[in-house]
Design an enzyme around this catalytic site. Structure first.
Site, PDB file in Angstrom:
ATOM      1  N   GLY A 166     -17.585 -13.687 -75.510  1.00  0.00           N
ATOM      2  CA  GLY A 166     -18.758 -13.493 -74.663  1.00  0.00           C
ATOM      3  C   GLY A 166     -19.033 -12.021 -74.378  1.00  0.00           C
ATOM      4  N   ILE A 167     -17.973 -11.244 -74.109  1.00  0.00           N
ATOM      5  CA  ILE A 167     -18.178  -9.815 -73.815  1.00  0.00           C
ATOM      6  C   ILE A 167     -18.654  -9.101 -75.079  1.00  0.00           C
ATOM      7  CG2 ILE A 167     -17.074  -7.651 -73.112  1.00  0.00           C
ATOM      8  CD1 ILE A 167     -15.106  -9.399 -71.441  1.00  0.00           C
ATOM      9  N   THR A 250     -12.379  -1.768 -73.346  1.00  0.00           N
ATOM     10  CA  THR A 250     -12.633  -2.387 -72.034  1.00  0.00           C
ATOM     11  C   THR A 250     -11.816  -3.672 -71.913  1.00  0.00           C
ATOM     12  OG1 THR A 250     -14.513  -3.631 -72.918  1.00  0.00           O
ATOM     13  CG2 THR A 250     -15.013  -1.519 -71.852  1.00  0.00           C
ATOM     14  N   ALA A 251     -10.854  -3.872 -72.833  1.00  0.00           N
ATOM     15  CA  ALA A 251     -10.103  -5.134 -72.851  1.00  0.00           C
ATOM     16  C   ALA A 251      -8.871  -5.014 -71.953  1.00  0.00           C
ATOM     17  CB  ALA A 251      -9.734  -5.487 -74.277  1.00  0.00           C
ATOM     18  N   ARG A 252      -7.761  -4.575 -72.528  1.00  0.00           N
ATOM     19  CA  ARG A 252      -6.538  -4.324 -71.772  1.00  0.00           C
ATOM     20  C   ARG A 252      -5.853  -3.126 -72.418  1.00  0.00           C
ATOM     21  NH1 ARG A 252      -8.115  -7.159 -68.239  1.00  0.00           N
ATOM     22  NH2 ARG A 252      -7.170  -9.032 -67.362  1.00  0.00           N
ATOM     23  N   ASP A 276     -11.550   2.083 -70.191  1.00  0.00           N
ATOM     24  CA  ASP A 276     -11.651   1.510 -68.849  1.00  0.00           C
ATOM     25  C   ASP A 276     -10.318   0.893 -68.433  1.00  0.00           C
ATOM     26  OD1 ASP A 276     -13.064   0.758 -66.487  1.00  0.00           O
ATOM     27  OD2 ASP A 276     -13.288  -1.285 -67.254  1.00  0.00           O
ATOM     28  N   GLU A 281      -1.588   0.566 -65.472  1.00  0.00           N
ATOM     29  CA  GLU A 281      -2.474   0.794 -64.327  1.00  0.00           C
ATOM     30  C   GLU A 281      -1.694   0.632 -63.025  1.00  0.00           C
ATOM     31  OE1 GLU A 281      -5.836  -1.820 -64.856  1.00  0.00           O
ATOM     32  OE2 GLU A 281      -6.174  -1.090 -66.867  1.00  0.00           O
ATOM     33  N   HIS A 299     -10.721   0.949 -64.513  1.00  0.00           N
ATOM     34  CA  HIS A 299     -10.891  -0.505 -64.669  1.00  0.00           C
ATOM     35  C   HIS A 299     -12.093  -1.022 -63.856  1.00  0.00           C
ATOM     36  CE1 HIS A 299      -8.489  -4.278 -65.971  1.00  0.00           C
ATOM     37  NE2 HIS A 299      -9.775  -4.548 -65.932  1.00  0.00           N
TER      38      HIS A 299
HETATM   39  C1  NAG Z   1      -2.826  -6.910 -61.194  1.00  0.00           C
HETATM   40  O1  NAG Z   1      -2.165  -6.430 -60.052  1.00  0.00           O
HETATM   41  C2  NAG Z   1      -1.053  -5.604 -60.324  1.00  0.00           C
HETATM   42  C3  NAG Z   1      -0.297  -5.307 -59.027  1.00  0.00           C
HETATM   43  O2  NAG Z   1      -1.139  -4.880 -58.007  1.00  0.00           O
HETATM   44  C4  NAG Z   1      -1.552  -4.335 -61.035  1.00  0.00           C
HETATM   45  O3  NAG Z   1      -0.459  -3.510 -61.337  1.00  0.00           O
HETATM   46  C5  NAG Z   1      -2.267  -4.763 -62.310  1.00  0.00           C
HETATM   47  O4  NAG Z   1      -2.817  -3.642 -62.922  1.00  0.00           O
HETATM   48  C6  NAG Z   1      -3.352  -5.758 -62.009  1.00  0.00           C
HETATM   49  N1  NAG Z   1      -3.890  -6.235 -63.281  1.00  0.00           N
HETATM   50  C7  NAG Z   1      -5.187  -6.394 -63.481  1.00  0.00           C
HETATM   51  C8  NAG Z   1      -5.580  -6.859 -64.824  1.00  0.00           C
HETATM   52  O5  NAG Z   1      -6.020  -6.179 -62.614  1.00  0.00           O
END
Ligand code: NAG
Ligand code: NAG
Length: 339
Positions: A166-167, A250-252, A276, A281, A299
């Site tokens: 979809g994206i 923009t995925a992971r 992104d 993260e 993100h």
């Molecule tokens: C989900 O939450 C964790 C802990 O706060 C964080 O490290 C992680 O980046 C988050 N993942 C997403 C996809 O938002």
């Protein structure tokens, strides 16, 4: 007295869908997770106040207190719990195999994220090609356009979309508005009905990833993070890309081998990138931060009120559907045909 109404546990942020929650309250008891830590949560699931819940709404903001829904949490869920409805398109924070083994059905919110995430993708493509980040920081530093060289137009460049869900389709729609040539790679071509809204022949399927990489000026990653995709985009893929091309993710972050990305940027194999998402993260690798040719966002994919409302509402609709009919509206693909 135990409640006669089936109980729904809200695990994490639920901000925009107040009206939808109110409607659910007519038939369900809504509990809000307030366990301060994982150990307390596990205790409350097994012998405490959450030991008779039927469904869970999950937003990743609950990870701060109780962590991911890994095997330990899944195994602690009471036998009354049948449905785990995640607010988010990506659900790498949930152990799906453990859920399947326990007969717990899981849903995500695929379509609700498409527009907002695709807009971030298009922004990153434009900013990376036109070098808008560098231009803006130069202006803000009081240096007007000092050192800013002519950049590149998106028009007539080839955009290669890896993962046409979809994206990916929402991004294709935007890119066609900029007269980009759009090609994509999936394991199989997408069902033609999903491309019915596009002009005939506007989007071309490429059967091998290598061919897509070697013919694209911009490569956009639009696929989920799972055991098959973790770190799969590495040195070999960067070397297959056109010299001076652009990567947008923009995925992971975990889909990309970050060291290989840094090497490709530093060697000039990639001229720029728009990111992104990052593997660790909220940390961003200092070598990425130091490179002013990149556009980096924290993100922001679905960070709009409209999109977050749609995601919350769809997660709740999944719960309502499951508790009334036994079926989720948007089940995760790993469980299709299994539960
Ligand atoms: C989900 O939450 C964790 C802990 O706060 C964080 O490290 C992680 O980046 C988050 N993942 C997403 C996809 O938002
Ligand atoms: C558990 O919840 C169901 C409704 O989902 C209710 O019928 C049952 O009485 C509850 N049992 C206990 C022990 O709370």
């Amino acid at each position: 007295m135990p409640s006669a109404k089936p109980q729904i546990l809200i695990s994490g942020a639920l901000v925009w869908a107040a009206a939808e929650v109110k409607q659910l309250e007519e038939h369900y008891e809504i509990l809000v997770l307030d366990s301060p830590d994982r150990a307390t949560f596990v205790k409350e699931l097994t012998t405490g106040k959450y030991s008779n819940i039927s469904a869970i709404y999950r937003h990743n903001s609950s990870a701060g207190a109780v962590g991911f829904y890994d095997e330990e949490i899944i195994n602690a869920l009471p036998s009354s719990l049948k449905y785990l409805c995640h607010n988010g398109a990506g659900y790498d924070q949930i152990d799906i195999a453990a859920c399947t083994a326990k007969g717990i059905k899981v849903s995500n919110t695929p379509s609700a994220v498409d527009d907002a995430t695709a807009t971030v993708g298009m922004y990153l493509i434009i900013s990376a090609l036109r070098q808008f980040y560098k231009a803006e920081i130069t202006a803000r530093a009081g240096k007007w356009d000092q050192g800013i060289a002519p950049a590149h137009d998106p028009e007539h460049k080839t955009l290669g979309i890896v993962g046409m869900g979809g994206i990916g389709r929402a991004l294709a729609k935007r890119a066609l508005g900029f007269d980009m040539k759009v090609i994509y790679h999936n394991r199989n071509p997408v069902d033609p009905s999903l491309l019915a809204g596009f002009p005939e022949g506007a989007i071309t399927y490429i059967s091998t990833l290598d061919e897509l990489l070697s013919t694209s000026d911009v490569v956009s990653l639009n696929l989920p993070l799972n055991a098959n995709t973790r770190g799969f985009f590495g040195k070999k893929q960067f070397n297959t890309m056109k010299k001076g091309s652009v990567l947008v993710n923009t995925a992971r972050g975990g889909v990309v081998d970050e060291e290989a990305l840094l090497d490709a940027l530093e060697s000039g194999q990639l001229s720029s990138a728009g990111l992104d998402v990052f593997p660790n993260e909220p940390e961003i690798n200092p070598r990425l931060l130091a490179n002013d040719k990149l556009t980096l966002l924290p993100h922001q994919g679905t960070c709009t009120e409209e999109s977050q409302h749609k995601m919350e509402a769809l997660a709740l609709k999944n719960i309502e559907s499951a508790l009334t009919t036994g079926d989720l509206l948007t089940p995760v693909w790993e469980q299709k045909g299994k539960l």
